[in-house]
Design a protein around this motif. Structure first.
Motif, PDB file in Angstrom:
ATOM      1  N   SER A 124       0.769  -1.117   0.136  1.00  0.00           N
ATOM      2  CA  SER A 124       0.149   0.291  -0.147  1.00  0.00           C
ATOM      3  C   SER A 124       0.522   1.325   0.197  1.00  0.00           C
ATOM      4  N   PRO A 125       0.475   2.008  -0.007  1.00  0.00           N
ATOM      5  CA  PRO A 125       1.461   3.570  -0.151  1.00  0.00           C
ATOM      6  C   PRO A 125       1.870   3.824   1.401  1.00  0.00           C
ATOM      7  N   TYR A 126       1.401   3.491   2.244  1.00  0.00           N
ATOM      8  CA  TYR A 126       1.733   3.310   3.446  1.00  0.00           C
ATOM      9  C   TYR A 126       2.726   2.212   3.675  1.00  0.00           C
ATOM     10  N   ASP A 127       2.866   1.488   3.145  1.00  0.00           N
ATOM     11  CA  ASP A 127       3.611   0.076   3.403  1.00  0.00           C
ATOM     12  C   ASP A 127       5.279   0.469   2.583  1.00  0.00           C
ATOM     13  N   ARG A 128       4.989   1.630   1.246  1.00  0.00           N
ATOM     14  CA  ARG A 128       6.099   1.869   0.286  1.00  0.00           C
ATOM     15  C   ARG A 128       6.370   3.407   1.282  1.00  0.00           C
ATOM     16  N   TYR A 129       6.225   3.507   2.140  1.00  0.00           N
ATOM     17  CA  TYR A 129       6.172   5.019   2.854  1.00  0.00           C
ATOM     18  C   TYR A 129       6.856   4.625   3.723  1.00  0.00           C
ATOM     19  N   VAL A 130       6.781   3.910   4.598  1.00  0.00           N
ATOM     20  CA  VAL A 130       7.270   3.005   5.339  1.00  0.00           C
ATOM     21  C   VAL A 130       8.629   2.461   5.719  1.00  0.00           C
ATOM     22  N   SER A 131       8.406   2.153   3.890  1.00  0.00           N
ATOM     23  CA  SER A 131       9.870   1.287   3.631  1.00  0.00           C
ATOM     24  C   SER A 131      11.033   2.567   3.677  1.00  0.00           C
ATOM     25  N   GLY A 132      10.427   3.349   2.911  1.00  0.00           N
ATOM     26  CA  GLY A 132      11.135   4.947   2.754  1.00  0.00           C
ATOM     27  C   GLY A 132      11.223   5.422   2.025  1.00  0.00           C
ATOM     28  N   ASP A 133       9.965   5.103   0.705  1.00  0.00           N
ATOM     29  CA  ASP A 133       9.630   5.911   0.053  1.00  0.00           C
ATOM     30  C   ASP A 133       8.965   7.504   0.991  1.00  0.00           C
ATOM     31  N   ASN A 134       9.619   8.305   0.575  1.00  0.00           N
ATOM     32  CA  ASN A 134       8.868   9.316   1.747  1.00  0.00           C
ATOM     33  C   ASN A 134       7.841  10.622   0.323  1.00  0.00           C
ATOM     34  N   SER A 135       7.480   9.493  -1.172  1.00  0.00           N
ATOM     35  CA  SER A 135       6.291  10.357  -1.914  1.00  0.00           C
ATOM     36  C   SER A 135       5.384   9.818  -1.323  1.00  0.00           C
ATOM     37  N   ALA A 136       5.051   8.547  -1.196  1.00  0.00           N
ATOM     38  CA  ALA A 136       4.045   7.334  -1.770  1.00  0.00           C
ATOM     39  C   ALA A 136       3.021   7.887  -0.932  1.00  0.00           C
ATOM     40  N   LEU A 137       3.329   8.594   0.400  1.00  0.00           N
ATOM     41  CA  LEU A 137       1.634   9.190   1.067  1.00  0.00           C
ATOM     42  C   LEU A 137       1.690  10.805   1.077  1.00  0.00           C
ATOM     43  N   THR A 138       1.053  11.692   0.906  1.00  0.00           N
ATOM     44  CA  THR A 138       0.292  12.862   0.797  1.00  0.00           C
ATOM     45  C   THR A 138       0.544  13.197   1.544  1.00  0.00           C
ATOM     46  N   GLU A 139       1.516  14.285   1.857  1.00  0.00           N
ATOM     47  CA  GLU A 139       1.552  15.449   2.980  1.00  0.00           C
ATOM     48  C   GLU A 139       0.086  15.171   3.806  1.00  0.00           C
ATOM     49  N   GLN A 140      -0.776  15.444   3.430  1.00  0.00           N
ATOM     50  CA  GLN A 140      -2.591  15.435   4.174  1.00  0.00           C
ATOM     51  C   GLN A 140      -2.283  14.343   5.370  1.00  0.00           C
ATOM     52  N   GLN A 141      -1.450  12.980   4.096  1.00  0.00           N
ATOM     53  CA  GLN A 141      -2.339  11.779   4.846  1.00  0.00           C
ATOM     54  C   GLN A 141      -0.786  11.378   5.305  1.00  0.00           C
ATOM     55  N   VAL A 142       0.068  11.817   5.457  1.00  0.00           N
ATOM     56  CA  VAL A 142       1.045  12.031   6.802  1.00  0.00           C
ATOM     57  C   VAL A 142       0.657  12.671   7.457  1.00  0.00           C
ATOM     58  N   ARG A 143      -0.348  14.064   8.083  1.00  0.00           N
ATOM     59  CA  ARG A 143      -0.445  14.288   8.831  1.00  0.00           C
ATOM     60  C   ARG A 143      -1.198  13.391   9.543  1.00  0.00           C
ATOM     61  N   GLY A 144      -2.917  12.818   8.721  1.00  0.00           N
ATOM     62  CA  GLY A 144      -3.755  11.682   9.484  1.00  0.00           C
ATOM     63  C   GLY A 144      -2.502  10.667  10.741  1.00  0.00           C
ATOM     64  N   MET A 145      -1.169  10.309   9.662  1.00  0.00           N
ATOM     65  CA  MET A 145      -0.878   9.131  10.187  1.00  0.00           C
ATOM     66  C   MET A 145      -0.583  10.065  11.356  1.00  0.00           C
ATOM     67  N   GLU A 146       0.372  11.004  11.083  1.00  0.00           N
ATOM     68  CA  GLU A 146       0.721  11.356  13.070  1.00  0.00           C
ATOM     69  C   GLU A 146      -0.663  11.438  13.944  1.00  0.00           C
ATOM     70  N   LYS A 147      -1.716  11.861  13.635  1.00  0.00           N
ATOM     71  CA  LYS A 147      -2.691  12.611  14.546  1.00  0.00           C
ATOM     72  C   LYS A 147      -3.141  11.097  14.475  1.00  0.00           C
ATOM     73  N   VAL A 148      -3.019   9.886  14.045  1.00  0.00           N
ATOM     74  CA  VAL A 148      -3.422   8.861  14.653  1.00  0.00           C
ATOM     75  C   VAL A 148      -2.406   8.428  15.814  1.00  0.00           C
ATOM     76  N   ALA A 149      -1.317   7.973  14.939  1.00  0.00           N
ATOM     77  CA  ALA A 149      -0.506   8.211  16.014  1.00  0.00           C
ATOM     78  C   ALA A 149      -0.542   9.581  17.868  1.00  0.00           C
ATOM     79  N   GLU A 150      -1.194  10.442  17.330  1.00  0.00           N
ATOM     80  CA  GLU A 150      -0.817  11.008  19.152  1.00  0.00           C
ATOM     81  C   GLU A 150      -2.188  10.791  19.635  1.00  0.00           C
ATOM     82  N   LEU A 151      -3.177  10.633  18.972  1.00  0.00           N
ATOM     83  CA  LEU A 151      -4.538  10.289  19.643  1.00  0.00           C
ATOM     84  C   LEU A 151      -4.315   8.735  20.349  1.00  0.00           C
ATOM     85  N   GLY A 152      -3.820   7.882  20.011  1.00  0.00           N
ATOM     86  CA  GLY A 152      -3.719   6.600  20.859  1.00  0.00           C
ATOM     87  C   GLY A 152      -4.201   6.014  19.648  1.00  0.00           C
ATOM     88  N   CYS A 153      -4.991   6.185  18.531  1.00  0.00           N
ATOM     89  CA  CYS A 153      -5.399   4.720  17.912  1.00  0.00           C
ATOM     90  C   CYS A 153      -4.702   3.096  18.200  1.00  0.00           C
TER      91      CYS A 153
END
Length: 334
Positions: free
Chosen positions: A179-208
């Motif tokens: 998935s785009p997430y898997d590619r991002y975690v594997s080092g492809d910084n362009s795999a997720l959009t800026e909005q998706q990265v914000r969402g990823m950070e928010k998911v971690a911040e909230l404790g999901c």
């Protein structure tokens, strides 16, 4: 035996999962039990059985009817439809990546894919067969099954054990990596959009990720209470607490409203949401989870960011070539 833990234990274990552990790439192969190796012959037989409606009493409902591999691995209905138009009270879980679940079904009543495969066939609402002896007897009347069983198991003897093992072997191939997430975690910084990265950070911040952790975002194998925070307004609309979850099986009051943590993989494709399929959209599901599980009121922008990230969990689906089912020479539905 059910892997049942008290809510206190479940919450303690869940909270011990580090946020970092959530950022794992999905494996491309699933673990298999020692007594059911995933072989090509077994997978092919399992695919045929999975798509064969003759495993149902009316000859109209197959495993694929509710867990469609042409879709998100379920049927996009609030409640799945079984034989004679009957519907149950729960939404069908996705079969994609189910091999990474510690337990199966919403209430976790099956400890393996093999055990899960046996259940719906004799459920009176789902596939409606009286018992497994009847299922085996029917399959034995279909001559075209003898050779696939021979290739898969070294014998043309058809048994419940062989049928469920073949279906489970097929289901272990239903993995959606890269998935785009898997590619991002594997080092492809362009795999997720800026909005998706914000969402990823928010998911971690909230404790999901204390619950939706690990490579499949389905937790460390514990049950979780839902809803955690009672809310009469939302309960009146969605009736989340009507179904008592694990307690329906265990008959223990302490297990009321405990559920297996569902995967977030491909969640953008599996509407409607929650165990009863009562929530139609992903943004509403995110809003409700934040409120009912975490006591958080999210802004529209935060919800949009999280939804964008969840869309980044849609993986690559292995091509599914539909099998040719063995022909019915004589009526098996008398």
């Amino acid at each position: 035996m059910f892997k049942i833990r008290s809510l206190v234990t479940a919450l303690a274990l869940a909270s011990s999962v580090s946020v970092a552990s959530a950022w794992e790439v999905l494996p491309k192969e699933a673990p298999e039990p020692a007594d059911n190796a995933t072989t090509p012959a077994k997978v092919e037989l399992g695919k045929i059985l999975y798509h064969d409606p003759r495993l149902s009493s009316t000859g109209t409902v197959s495993c694929a009817s509710c867990h469609n591999t042409m879709l998100g691995g379920e049927d996009n209905r609030p409640n799945s439809m079984g034989v004679n138009g009957q519907t149950g009270g729960r939404s069908a879980p996705t079969v994609w990546n189910a091999a990474f679940n510690t337990v199966q079904f919403w209430d976790g009543r099956a400890a393996s894919l093999e055990e899960q495969a046996a259940g719906p066939v004799t459920n009176p609402i789902e596939m409606g067969m009286k018992n497994w002896d009847e299922v085996v007897a029917r399959l034995k009347t279909i001559e075209g099954y003898q050779m696939p069983f021979e290739r898969a198991f070294g014998t043309d003897t058809i048994t419940k054990d062989a049928v469920t093992k073949a279906i489970a072997a097929y289901e272990r191939t239903l993995i959606t990596p890269n998935s785009p997430y898997d590619r991002y975690v594997s080092g492809d910084n362009s795999a997720l959009t800026e909005q998706q990265v914000r969402g990823m950070e928010k998911v971690a911040e909230l404790g999901c990720t204390t619950c939706h952790s690990g490579p499949a975002f389905n937790g460390p194998g514990v049950f979780q209470k839902f809803p955690v925070i009672p809310n009469g307004y939302w309960e009146a609309q969605y009736h989340f607490s009507k179904d008592k979850g694990l307690a329906e099986v265990s008959k223990k009051q302490a297990d009321e409203h405990l559920w297996k943590v569902p995967t977030l993989r491909n969640i953008a494709l599996t509407a409607p949401y929650f165990h009863n399929g009562s929530v139609k959209t992903l943004d509403k599901a995110v809003t409700l989870m934040a409120k009912l599980q975490l006591g958080k009121d999210l802004s529209k922008e935060e919800v949009a960011d999280i939804v964008a990230f969840l869309n980044g969990l849609t993986g690559e689906f292995p091509k599914q070539q539909m099998p040719v089912l063995p022909g019915t020479l004589d009526s098996t539905f008398n």
